[in-house]
Design an enzyme around this catalytic site. Structure first.
Site, PDB file in Angstrom:
ATOM      1  N   CYS A  72       0.832  -1.205   0.000  1.00 10.01           N
ATOM      2  CA  CYS A  72       0.000   0.000   0.000  1.00 10.01           C
ATOM      3  C   CYS A  72       0.869   1.258   0.000  1.00 10.01           C
ATOM      4  O   CYS A  72       1.781   1.390   0.829  1.00 10.01           O
ATOM      5  CB  CYS A  72      -0.926   0.008   1.217  1.00 10.01           C
ATOM      6  SG  CYS A  72      -1.986   1.467   1.299  1.00 10.01           S
ATOM      7  N   CYS A  78      -1.131   6.172   6.816  1.00 11.31           N
ATOM      8  CA  CYS A  78      -2.426   5.685   7.300  1.00 11.31           C
ATOM      9  C   CYS A  78      -2.270   4.966   8.639  1.00 11.31           C
ATOM     10  O   CYS A  78      -1.288   4.252   8.866  1.00 11.31           O
ATOM     11  CB  CYS A  78      -3.036   4.745   6.266  1.00 11.31           C
ATOM     12  SG  CYS A  78      -4.648   4.081   6.738  1.00 11.31           S
ATOM     13  N   CYS A  81      -3.222  -0.308   8.576  1.00  8.89           N
ATOM     14  CA  CYS A  81      -2.465  -1.564   8.448  1.00  8.89           C
ATOM     15  C   CYS A  81      -1.049  -1.414   8.996  1.00  8.89           C
ATOM     16  O   CYS A  81      -0.085  -1.297   8.239  1.00  8.89           O
ATOM     17  CB  CYS A  81      -2.431  -2.013   6.997  1.00  8.89           C
ATOM     18  SG  CYS A  81      -4.074  -2.299   6.305  1.00  8.89           S
ATOM     19  N   CYS A 159      -7.532   1.164  -1.121  1.00  5.32           N
ATOM     20  CA  CYS A 159      -7.246   0.457   0.128  1.00  5.32           C
ATOM     21  C   CYS A 159      -7.228  -1.041  -0.135  1.00  5.32           C
ATOM     22  O   CYS A 159      -8.221  -1.612  -0.587  1.00  5.32           O
ATOM     23  CB  CYS A 159      -8.282   0.778   1.195  1.00  5.32           C
ATOM     24  SG  CYS A 159      -8.047  -0.165   2.722  1.00  5.32           S
ATOM     25  N   GLN A 286     -19.795  -9.713  11.084  1.00  4.04           N
ATOM     26  CA  GLN A 286     -18.351  -9.917  10.991  1.00  4.04           C
ATOM     27  C   GLN A 286     -17.807  -9.349   9.681  1.00  4.04           C
ATOM     28  O   GLN A 286     -18.376  -9.579   8.612  1.00  4.04           O
ATOM     29  CB  GLN A 286     -18.018 -11.399  11.091  1.00  4.04           C
ATOM     30  CG  GLN A 286     -18.251 -12.006  12.468  1.00  4.04           C
ATOM     31  CD  GLN A 286     -17.186 -11.608  13.484  1.00  4.04           C
ATOM     32  OE1 GLN A 286     -16.192 -10.972  13.159  1.00  4.04           O
ATOM     33  NE2 GLN A 286     -17.402 -11.994  14.727  1.00  4.04           N
ATOM     34  N   TYR A 315     -24.326 -10.690  23.521  1.00  4.45           N
ATOM     35  CA  TYR A 315     -23.819  -9.758  22.511  1.00  4.45           C
ATOM     36  C   TYR A 315     -24.011 -10.400  21.132  1.00  4.45           C
ATOM     37  O   TYR A 315     -23.087 -10.516  20.340  1.00  4.45           O
ATOM     38  CB  TYR A 315     -22.332  -9.428  22.720  1.00  4.45           C
ATOM     39  CG  TYR A 315     -21.958  -8.920  24.105  1.00  4.45           C
ATOM     40  CD1 TYR A 315     -22.201  -7.592  24.461  1.00  4.45           C
ATOM     41  CD2 TYR A 315     -21.348  -9.744  25.031  1.00  4.45           C
ATOM     42  CE1 TYR A 315     -21.839  -7.120  25.716  1.00  4.45           C
ATOM     43  CE2 TYR A 315     -20.988  -9.282  26.284  1.00  4.45           C
ATOM     44  CZ  TYR A 315     -21.239  -7.973  26.632  1.00  4.45           C
ATOM     45  OH  TYR A 315     -20.875  -7.501  27.876  1.00  4.45           O
ATOM     46  N   GLU A 336     -28.885  -8.754  22.987  1.00  4.81           N
ATOM     47  CA  GLU A 336     -28.155  -7.652  22.341  1.00  4.81           C
ATOM     48  C   GLU A 336     -28.791  -6.333  22.758  1.00  4.81           C
ATOM     49  O   GLU A 336     -30.016  -6.237  22.884  1.00  4.81           O
ATOM     50  CB  GLU A 336     -28.220  -7.817  20.820  1.00  4.81           C
ATOM     51  CG  GLU A 336     -27.689  -6.665  20.005  1.00  4.81           C
ATOM     52  CD  GLU A 336     -26.239  -6.371  20.270  1.00  4.81           C
ATOM     53  OE1 GLU A 336     -25.937  -5.221  20.629  1.00  4.81           O
ATOM     54  OE2 GLU A 336     -25.405  -7.288  20.130  1.00  4.81           O
ATOM     55  N   ASP A 384     -19.619 -12.797  22.952  1.00  5.00           N
ATOM     56  CA  ASP A 384     -18.834 -12.173  21.888  1.00  5.00           C
ATOM     57  C   ASP A 384     -18.885 -10.664  22.099  1.00  5.00           C
ATOM     58  O   ASP A 384     -19.559  -9.937  21.368  1.00  5.00           O
ATOM     59  CB  ASP A 384     -19.403 -12.552  20.515  1.00  5.00           C
ATOM     60  CG  ASP A 384     -18.547 -12.044  19.357  1.00  5.00           C
ATOM     61  OD1 ASP A 384     -17.468 -11.473  19.614  1.00  5.00           O
ATOM     62  OD2 ASP A 384     -18.962 -12.202  18.193  1.00  5.00           O
ATOM     63  N   CYS A 411     -12.029 -10.060  20.462  1.00  2.04           N
ATOM     64  CA  CYS A 411     -11.194  -9.357  19.479  1.00  2.04           C
ATOM     65  C   CYS A 411     -10.071  -8.595  20.165  1.00  2.04           C
ATOM     66  O   CYS A 411      -9.371  -7.812  19.515  1.00  2.04           O
ATOM     67  CB  CYS A 411     -12.043  -8.424  18.614  1.00  2.04           C
ATOM     68  SG  CYS A 411     -12.924  -7.159  19.556  1.00  2.04           S
TER      69      CYS A 411
END
EC number: 2.1.1.189
Length: 455
Positions: A72, A78, A81, A159, A286, A315, A336, A384, A411
């Site tokens: 990139c 940026c 990444c 991107c 996702q 969640y 949720e 989650d 995550c």
């Protein structure tokens, strides 16, 4: 004593949680963005604190085979990444080390429970959703991403982790703004109260090819909006929905409360493992469909269902994991806090002819105790949560429910480790942690963890 603005030649000995290299000067850690373990680098010290400092690479004196040339052109500017300079093999190794480090140091767990990450075949062009801020920098209209640790927008034209349709929509949006001289709500990183345009969001169903475009503005009265609609409809293959989202507040929250449908419907559809899902502007889904099926199959494996279990999916978002669990459970309760997501979840269950699921709107830490009071006991609980992890009240409620199995999808390894330690206090043993790479070229990693009740 390390001095600011002075240059040092250093050996990089480790990596930080964001993928930055770590070197030491007489025991004093220096974090060096873009440096890799094993390299010798000349570094200029740019910031010093009491117990650590930051350095900027002046020259790479000796490199390692893990270093690759980033594809990139925006890599150095940026803030997205951050580990694109690592080979993909090295990226997975780095993420494995991060998970092991967090679980051992924060959670007090053995590193042996952490398995090798499940990576992607192609760690590019995998995202099905992007939210691009709109602004002006030095008088030029920009549509792109924020620079690292700032509110300065980088004008991104291509991107490599987004679907190509996002590049095309952002280009069309930029041209439309320039042609009609429409003011954005951010100028040189500062909120512009007279501005109109805030963000452009693009969502795509990878299986269906359906595209949603959401223009976020400070007002419903956007000039030349019909021209924008016609431009997108005539130029974007698969366009099924164009929405105007109104957000007049000076806030970092992207979407406002009001959605106006400009074209098509207010949702698009996509498939995961045979299940069809409605996706609305604000619903969680996702972002990496290629790895989502891998993730959900691991959740099913860890849940180890026989068809007789009552399951809580906490969640639950639009109910995607809920539906996967329903295949092998007696009944699944999805919880949720977002109304729109639960509406979508109910619709998703309906269109997939799933009748052994029930959904509830509210904070998980309030809904779960309410279910328990009604005499509904979970055999398996799947959580989650967002990056901040589970609310302590929810963990207490889970501990009091005493399900036989807990499957934790995370995550963020740091908050995951914190929560696992709390659950261990309720008599649970962490059996296995499986990292799954959903976010190639970034430092983020998803994990699925299995816990069993021991007392």
């Amino acid at each position: 004593m390390v001095e600011k603005n002075k240059e040092y030649v250093l050996n990089v000995i480790n990596e930080g949680y964001e993928g930055e290299g770590i070197a030491k000067v007489e025991g004093y850690p220096i974090f060096i963005e873009g440096a890799l373990t094993g390299e010798k680098v000349k570094v200029k010290i740019v910031k010093t604190k009491k117990t650590y400092g930051y350095g900027k690479i002046v020259e790479i004196i000796e490199t390692v085979e893990d270093r690759v040339e980033p594809k990139c052109v925006n890599f150095k500017q940026c803030g997205g990444c951050s580990i694109q300079h690592m080979s993909y093999k090295k990226q997975l190794s780095f993420k494995l080390g991060r998970v092991k480090d967090c679980l051992s140091k924060i959670g007090g767990l053995s590193e042996d429970i952490v398995k090798d990450p499940l990576g992607m075949e192609n760690p590019y062009r995998y995202r099905n959703k992007v939210q691009l801020p709109i602004g002006k920098v030095n008088g030029e209209v920009v549509v792109g991403f924020y620079a690292a640790r700032s509110h300065n927008i980088i004008n991104i034209k291509n991107c490599l982790i987004q679907d190509e349709v996002a590049d095309k929509v952002s280009s069309l949006t930029r041209k439309w703004i320039n042609k009609n001289h429409i003011e954005p709500s951010t100028i040189d990183g500062v909120f512009n109260p007279k501005g109109i345009l805030r963000h452009i969001m693009i969502r795509k169903g990878f299986k269906t090819g359906e595209v949603m475009v959401v223009l976020v503005a400070t007002t419903k009265d956007v000039p030349f909006i019909e021209e924008f609609k016609e431009l997108i409809v005539s130029s974007i293959e698969g366009i099924k929905s164009i929405m105007l989202n109104v957000n007049p507040k000076e806030t970092n929250v992207i979407l406002g409360d009001k959605n106006i449908t400009l074209y098509g419907g207010d949702t698009i559809q996509d498939y995961i493992g045979g299940f069809r899902f409605y996706i609305s502007p604000g619903s969680f889904f996702q972002i990496n469909p290629m790895q989502t099926k891998v993730l959900y199959n691991k959740v099913l494996e860890f849940a180890d269902l026989t068809g007789e279990e009552t399951v809580f999916d906490v969640y639950c978002g639009t109910g995607s994991i809920t539906l996967f669990l329903s295949k092998k459970a007696k009944i699944v309760y999805g919880v949720e806090v977002i109304d729109e997501a639960i509406y979508n979840a109910k619709e998703n269950a309906k269109i997939n002819n799933v009748d052994n699921v029930k959904f509830a709107v509210g904070k998980a830490e309030e809904v779960i105790p309410a279910l328990i009071k009604k005499g509904i006991k979970a055999d398996v609980i799947v959580v989650d949560p967002p990056r901040k992890g589970c609310d302590i009240k929810l963990l207490d409620a889970i501990g009091q429910t005493k399900p036989k199995t807990i499957v934790y999808v995370s995550c963020d390894p740091s908050t995951l480790a914190r929560d696992l330690k709390i659950l261990q206090g309720y008599g649970y043993k962490t059996i296995e942690a499986q990292p799954i790479d959903m976010f190639g070229q970034t430092s983020h990693i998803e994990c699925v963890v299995k816990l069993k009740q021991m007392i």
